[in-house]
Scaffold this motif. Structure first.
Motif: not given
Length: 188
Positions: A103-105, A113-115, A119-122
């Protein structure tokens, strides 16, 4: 209902976990009378590694495909369409089912994406005004500060802010998103 589509002359079925979305399109005949132009499964469906299964139902603006259907099978779309709108139906699996590195990719590939210290992966942010509507299931909408549980019929107006979706249940949550592109500096 037939859930197959034709891509490059080959029959293609949507992924097993992706329930079809019926798309009905209107138009006019040569006499100027309103008619139904098509009625069937949405041809554009994706199941990118790391992202939840989704259907792009309709698109306007720069991302629209040329031809009769602006959202044909196999056409790739970003998070929103520059200078236009995008209607997407997304099936969010439970959080426990995600491959967070994939998901990060996916989010990185789209530049959203928030770098920071998310506080959550999404967590992500797009230059769009989004109308997010829960159709089935439940999901938490998360902001940098605060969260709220959304259930069927609830609508979130996402105004180009950093946000995340967290499905803490054991069932898929189906949502509809209408994403409207914002010009740089556009008001939300």
């Amino acid at each position: 209902m037939n859930t197959e589509t034709i891509v490059d002359g080959q029959r293609e079925k949507p992924p097993a976990q992706l329930r079809p979305v019926r798309r009905i399109v209107t138009g006019e005949n040569v006499q100027g009378k309103s008619i139904f132009v098509s009625d069937g499964p949405t041809p554009n469906h994706t199941s990118d590694p790391g992202s939840p299964p989704a259907h792009v139902v309709w698109v306007t603006g720069e991302s629209a495909a040329s031809g009769v259907d602006p959202a044909p099978a196999g056409h790739a779309f970003g998070f929103h369409s520059k200078g236009g709108s995008l209607l997407r139906i997304v099936d969010f699996p439970p959080d426990a089912n995600y491959d967070t590195s994939a998901l990060a990719r996916f989010l990185d590939d789209h530049g959203v994406r928030d770098h920071g210290d998310a506080r959550h992966f999404w967590f992500h942010k797009t230059a769009s005004l989004d109308y997010a509507i829960v159709l089935e299931g439940e999901i938490y909408a998360l902001m940098d500060e605060g969260e709220t549980l959304m259930r069927p019929g609830d609508v979130l107006i996402q105004r180009a802010t950093n946000h995340s979706w967290s499905n803490r249940s054991s069932k898929t949550c189906r949502m509809a998103f209408v994403l409207l592109d914002l010009e740089p500096g556009g008001k939300v």
